[in-house]
Write an enzyme that holds these catalytic residues in place. Structure first.
Site, short mmCIF file in Angstrom:
data_model
loop_
_atom_site.label_atom_id
_atom_site.label_comp_id
_atom_site.label_asym_id
_atom_site.label_seq_id
_atom_site.Cartn_x
_atom_site.Cartn_y
_atom_site.Cartn_z
N LYS A 1 0.87 -1.19 0.00
CA LYS A 1 0.00 0.00 0.00
C LYS A 1 0.90 1.23 0.00
CE LYS A 1 -3.25 2.68 2.90
NZ LYS A 1 -4.12 2.72 4.08
N ASP B 1 -2.43 10.37 3.51
CA ASP B 1 -3.84 10.01 3.68
C ASP B 1 -4.55 11.07 4.52
OD1 ASP B 1 -6.29 8.82 3.93
OD2 ASP B 1 -5.61 7.15 5.20
N LYS C 1 -9.79 13.51 7.85
CA LYS C 1 -9.34 13.18 9.20
C LYS C 1 -9.19 14.47 10.02
CE LYS C 1 -6.53 9.11 7.89
NZ LYS C 1 -7.18 8.02 8.62
N ASP D 1 1.60 6.31 5.53
CA ASP D 1 0.61 5.41 4.93
C ASP D 1 1.16 4.72 3.67
OD1 ASP D 1 -1.82 4.26 5.44
OD2 ASP D 1 -2.99 5.72 4.30
N ARG E 1 -7.75 -0.30 0.88
CA ARG E 1 -8.31 -1.50 0.25
C ARG E 1 -8.65 -1.23 -1.21
NH1 ARG E 1 -12.77 -1.54 4.88
NH2 ARG E 1 -11.07 -0.40 5.84
N1 BES Z 1 -4.26 4.74 6.79
C1 BES Z 1 -5.39 4.52 7.60
C2 BES Z 1 -5.13 3.53 8.74
C3 BES Z 1 -4.18 3.98 9.81
C4 BES Z 1 -4.65 4.62 10.94
C5 BES Z 1 -2.83 3.72 9.71
C6 BES Z 1 -3.76 5.03 11.93
C7 BES Z 1 -1.94 4.12 10.71
C8 BES Z 1 -2.42 4.78 11.81
C9 BES Z 1 -6.55 3.99 6.75
O1 BES Z 1 -6.56 4.41 5.44
C10 BES Z 1 -7.80 4.48 7.38
O2 BES Z 1 -8.01 5.65 7.39
N2 BES Z 1 -8.60 3.56 7.90
C11 BES Z 1 -9.82 3.91 8.53
C12 BES Z 1 -10.85 2.89 8.08
C13 BES Z 1 -12.25 3.28 8.40
C14 BES Z 1 -12.67 4.50 7.63
C15 BES Z 1 -13.16 2.12 8.05
C16 BES Z 1 -9.60 3.85 10.04
O3 BES Z 1 -8.80 3.04 10.52
O4 BES Z 1 -10.20 4.66 10.73
ZN ZN Z 2 -4.80 4.95 4.62
MN MN Z 3 -7.57 6.27 5.21
#
Ligand code: BES
Ligand code: ZN
Ligand code: MN
Length: 493
Positions: free
Chosen positions: A265, A270, A277, A288, A351
């Site tokens: 990935k 992000d 966020k 990320d 994903r």
């Molecule tokens: N890149 C993030 C996941 C992440 C979070 C990595 C904290 C490292 C530290 C991912 O793309 C993401 O934002 N995931 C969301 C998924 C949700 C929207 C279903 C999450 O984990 O909140």
């Molecule tokens: Zn992400």
């Molecule tokens: Mn994300």
């Protein structure tokens, strides 16, 4: 950092510091005994009176008189009870030693540990673990400081009583692994205004220029559109930087041999996109792309070691930004597999880039496919920064990865991807939706990927908690899971 194996006499070795082991009951290891004899029993006397070596993993400097040894300093490390000595204890001890060596700004060090193999491991593993501990203690990312500081440590010697092929191999592997980890950490730490998808493509090109055994091909947006990679493309819609799929092919065996594929990935930043966020959530999101950085590092190690296997790295890279053209929640896109996806949360973007890369992987008729992704915050809640989340559709592959994790102490923990979880990502309006719900977030993310990996043995490593860790307000890269994946590939020779 130059790493060598030396089999000449221990007394003859010249270094700033020589490190030998003691046991918890004030016993000297065999190598320490050799030095003790030379020092006329001074180490035994020191052990009796010092309080610095009371606990397992404690270390203490023994004050040498001038010219007593070729080495200028002597560090003793207590490895505890011999019967209970494990790789985990060795790792803990060596981490502390590495930090100590860094504080005294040691330039050259010799480890005489061929006499203290853990009960659950080998001297070869100890050599690799020591090199990794030193890499972690001495690594600095100072590219953007006007006055960069570097570590003084430049020479590492592993002493062994006699020459052994496996120790020679372990030394070479140690050197290659830390070179790979350096690359992974450099890419991961690089700021997101510099490290964007085009930058990663350029890094891949440079790697291919350096190593003849590598071929790199990058699919740009036009090519991806023609292919039908609508999921990957949807993520970069809000960014001025163009999304890419980078293909790095390593040929170490006959063309007919099925390759092992690593999919990374590579979200270079992000923001969450339209599902933006907040401050706390966004800080650290330059990491990320740690999955992609891991693929780079592992491939560098594999190339350096000239492993006789075929490996393909596939990097799915984009920048997830909000903006007029950014994907909206409720958009429906068509993936490369033909499956349609309802995007309900633009922050579940990993994903989306991965599913198209995983479909593309089918073209290589792979032996195994492992994706590495900072996929979910939920995996941090679940496993912290200790273990990476492991998911797989193949028990044998999962066991091989678990074994490699144990050998390298680069831990994983397997979680389920059964049908009841899979049902949580059925969509009302498309084949799949890109979020499950509040519960089991890491698992539903893995179930999403599983729908694209039915044609080959596949495993998914969720490294959101392990590839980078909190360092004050910032995070910092760890180089994980490079050691784990290199070990997995070493077992595939
Ligand atoms: N890149 C993030 C996941 C992440 C979070 C990595 C904290 C490292 C530290 C991912 O793309 C993401 O934002 N995931 C969301 C998924 C949700 C929207 C279903 C999450 O984990 O909140
Ligand atoms: Zn992400
Ligand atoms: Mn994300």
């Amino acid at each position: 950092m130059k790493i060598q194996l030396k089999t000449s006499s221990l007394l003859a070795i010249a270094a700033d510091c020589i490190v030998v082991a003691t046991w918890g009951n004030q016993q000297l290891s065999a190598n320490a005994q050799t030095l003790n004899n030379h020092l006329k029993g001074a180490l035994t006397a020191f052990l009796k009176k010092t309080t610095q070596l009371e606990n397992t993993c404690d270390s203490a400097f023994f004050t040498l008189r001038e010219k007593e040894l070729n080495a200028s300093q002597l560090l003793l490390v207590n490895l505890g009870n011999k019967k209970e000595f494990t790789l985990e204890i060795f790792k803990k001890a060596i981490d502390k030693v590495a930090a100590t060596l860094e504080t005294i700004r040691c330039k050259s060090v010799c480890f005489a540990f061929d006499d203290v193999s853990p009960n659950d491991s080998t001297t070869g593993q100890c050599i690799r673990a020591t090199a990794i501990a030193l890499q972690q203690a001495t690594y600095r990312f100072e590219t953007y400081k006007s006055k960069p500081k570097t570590s003084a440590l430049s020479q590492v010697i592993f002493f062994a009583d006699k020459s052994q092929k496996n120790l020679d191999d372990a030394t070479k592997q140690a050197e290659a692994i830390i070179a790979g980890m350096d690359l992974t950490m450099d890419l991961a730490n690089c700021p997101p205004n510099v490290c964007h998808p085009g930058y990663l493509a350029k890094q891949a090109d440079q790697l291919a220029k350096k190593y003849a055994s590598l071929t790199v091909k990058t699919l740009n947006e036009a090519a991806l559109k023609k292919l039908g990679a609508g999921a990957l493309l949807s993520v970069g819609n809000g960014s001025p930087h163009k999304s890419k799929m980078i293909l790095i092919e390593y040929r170490g065996a006959a063309k007919t041999q099925q390759p092992h594929i690593l999919v990374g990935k590579g979200i270079t930043f992000d923001t969450g996109g339209n599902n933006l966020k907040n401050f706390d959530g966004m800080l650290g999101m330059k990491y990320d792309m740690c999955g992609a950085a891991t693929v780079f590092g592992v491939i560098k190690t594999v190339v350096e070691l000239k492993l006789k296997i075929n490996v393909v790295g596939i990097i799915a890279t984009a920048e997830n930004m909000p903006g007029g053209e950014a994907t909206r929640p409720e958009d429906i896109v068509t993936s490369l597999s033909g499956q349609t996806i309802e995007i309900l949360n633009t922050d579940a973007e990993g994903r989306l880039v991965l599913c198209d890369a995983l479909t593309y992987a089918e073209r290589y008729n792979p032996k195994s496919v492992i994706d590495i992704a900072t996929l979910t915050g939920a995996i941090i809640t679940c496993l912290g920064d200790i273990n990476s989340g492991l998911f797989s559709n193949n028990d044998k592959l999962a066991e091989q990865i678990q074994q490699a994790a144990t050998t390298t102490q680069d831990g994983v923990w397997r979680l389920p991807i059964s049908s009841a979880y899979d049902a949580m990502i059925n969509s009302n309006f498309a084949d799949i939706k890109n979020i499950g719900g509040a519960a089991a977030g890491s698992i539903t993310a893995a179930c999403f990927l599983a729908r694209f990996t039915k044609k080959y043995p596949w495993a998914h490593l969720d490294v959101a908690g392990t590839a980078s860790v909190k360092a004050g307000m910032n995070r910092k890269a760890t180089g994980r899971p490079v050691p784990l994946l290199v070990e997995y590939l070493l077992q595939q020779r």
